[in-house]
Write a protein that holds these residues in place. Structure first.
Motif, PDB file in Angstrom:
ATOM      1  N   LEU A 189       0.825  -1.208   0.000  1.00 52.10           N
ATOM      2  CA  LEU A 189       0.000   0.000   0.000  1.00 52.10           C
ATOM      3  C   LEU A 189       0.857   1.255   0.000  1.00 52.10           C
ATOM      4  N   GLU A 190       2.005   1.250   0.723  1.00 49.37           N
ATOM      5  CA  GLU A 190       2.876   2.427   0.760  1.00 49.37           C
ATOM      6  C   GLU A 190       3.538   2.684  -0.597  1.00 49.37           C
ATOM      7  N   ARG A 193       0.624   3.871  -3.262  1.00 50.83           N
ATOM      8  CA  ARG A 193      -0.386   4.765  -2.691  1.00 50.83           C
ATOM      9  C   ARG A 193      -1.038   5.646  -3.746  1.00 50.83           C
ATOM     10  N   ALA A 194      -0.209   6.166  -4.663  1.00 49.48           N
ATOM     11  CA  ALA A 194      -0.742   7.116  -5.652  1.00 49.48           C
ATOM     12  C   ALA A 194      -1.701   6.436  -6.622  1.00 49.48           C
ATOM     13  N   GLN A 197      -4.959   3.556  -4.501  1.00 52.42           N
ATOM     14  CA  GLN A 197      -5.579   4.007  -3.269  1.00 52.42           C
ATOM     15  C   GLN A 197      -6.741   3.080  -2.871  1.00 52.42           C
ATOM     16  N   GLN A 198      -7.471   2.662  -3.854  1.00 54.23           N
ATOM     17  CA  GLN A 198      -8.577   1.760  -3.572  1.00 54.23           C
ATOM     18  C   GLN A 198      -8.073   0.418  -3.036  1.00 54.23           C
ATOM     19  N   LEU A 200      -5.388   0.066  -1.327  1.00 50.78           N
ATOM     20  CA  LEU A 200      -4.961   0.321   0.040  1.00 50.78           C
ATOM     21  C   LEU A 200      -6.132   0.179   1.019  1.00 50.78           C
ATOM     22  N   GLU A 201      -7.280   0.711   0.644  1.00 45.75           N
ATOM     23  CA  GLU A 201      -8.439   0.624   1.521  1.00 45.75           C
ATOM     24  C   GLU A 201      -8.895  -0.831   1.672  1.00 45.75           C
TER      25      GLU A 201
END
Length: 323
Positions: A189-190, A193-194, A197-198, A200-201
């Protein structure tokens, strides 16, 4: 019980034999009527003593039969408890197998991500370094086997140190696998991230779900440990009761064997009854008691001649009674 019966029978026949002593002179003979009454009184006392001993023996046999039935019932209960515990262990193994299969599927899905292949190799190298450090740390903590042995001695759940270590390793491996998956998700996720993002959630939600799953599994594990402890306590109690009943049955069999050996020695019976055949030994003792009853009955029916001296064969016939 065998010793009391033996002493009472011997005492009764010793008294009877002492009263049946042949006089040395003819002047010592008693009148036939007095002698007959005396003999009848003696036979009546001996018969009553033998009947009392027979009734006492029958009561002991009935108690032994009831105790044997109770022991068989408790043995059946023990078998049912063992079967239930075996079923419980098999269900736990099946659940563990399904969990391991699911973890393998998730690892294979993660391995298929080509973009994360290099990062995974680096992570493996880091884990190998951590493993080497842990091995060195384990070598520096050799004092802990003594501590583990003390824990096993005080614990009722584990019998040996390897069992305790295996349990700890299994829990540690599960925790490490879950921690590794959480770390992989966070690093992915890090890095993305750009653009992800979805993703990551979704990964955060998945991590929270896995944490809740771990808490649920931990609670179920504690319940299983509590249940296992209760079953082990019940097993110890059942073993103690079974050992007590077995000892009591062995003592009864030994007393029966001693009584049978005494009867066989006195009556010169052939040694054809096995030492573990208690029922056959009791039958032999019962036959001996029946013979003694018949002898007493024959004494009660017989009347000595007033003008004749008692025949010598009467004495050895009475001596054969206790045998």
């Amino acid at each position: 019980m065998a010793s009391d019966l033996e002493e009472r029978v011997r005492a009764a026949f010793r008294d009877k034999l002492s009263l049946m002593k042949i006089p040395e002179k003819e002047n010592d003979f008693l009148p036939s009527a007095c002698l007959l009454l005396e003999k009848q009184r003696e036979l009546s006392m001996v018969t009553q003593a033998l009947l009392a001993q027979k009734e006492e023996f029958q009561v002991k046999m009935e108690n032994l039969h009831h105790r044997r039935q109770e022991l068989e019932r408790k043995e059946q209960q023990l078998k049912e408890a063992i079967l239930k515990f075996d079923k419980f262990l098999k269900e736990n193994d099946a659940k563990k197998s399904r969990a391991l299969h699911k973890a393998g599927e998730e690892q294979r899905q993660a391995a298929q991500r080509g973009a994360e292949a290099e990062r995974l190799r680096q992570e493996i190298a880091q884990l190998l370094e951590v493993k080497e450090k842990l091995q060195l740390r384990l070598a520096n903590h050799k004092i802990f086997p003594m501590y583990l042995q003390q824990v096993v001695e005080k614990s009722e759940q584990f019998q040996e140190v390897p069992e305790l270590i295996a349990r700890f390793q299994a829990l540690s491996a599960t925790h490490a696998a879950l921690t590794q998956r959480e770390q992989v998700a966070r690093e992915a996720l890090e890095e993305e991230r750009a653009s992800l993002q979805q993703f990551l959630e979704e990964s955060s939600n998945e991590s929270l779900e896995q944490t809740n799953r771990v808490a649920e599994l931990q609670a179920r594990l504690e319940q299983a440990q509590t249940r296992a402890h209760e079953l082990e306590s019940s097993w110890v109690c059942i073993q103690s009761t079974a050992a007590s009943k077995t000892l009591e049955l062995g003592q009864i069999k030994l007393a029966t064997l001693n009584l049978y050996q005494l009867v066989a020695k006195q009556r010169k019976l052939p040694a054809g009854v096995p030492q573990d055949d208690t029922e056959a030994q009791l039958d032999a003792v019962q036959l001996c008691i029946v013979d003694l009853t018949d002898i007493l009955a024959s004494f009660r029916k017989g009347e000595p001649s007033p003008a004749r001296q008692p025949e010598p064969p009467t004495v050895p016939h009475a001596e054969a009674g206790p045998g």
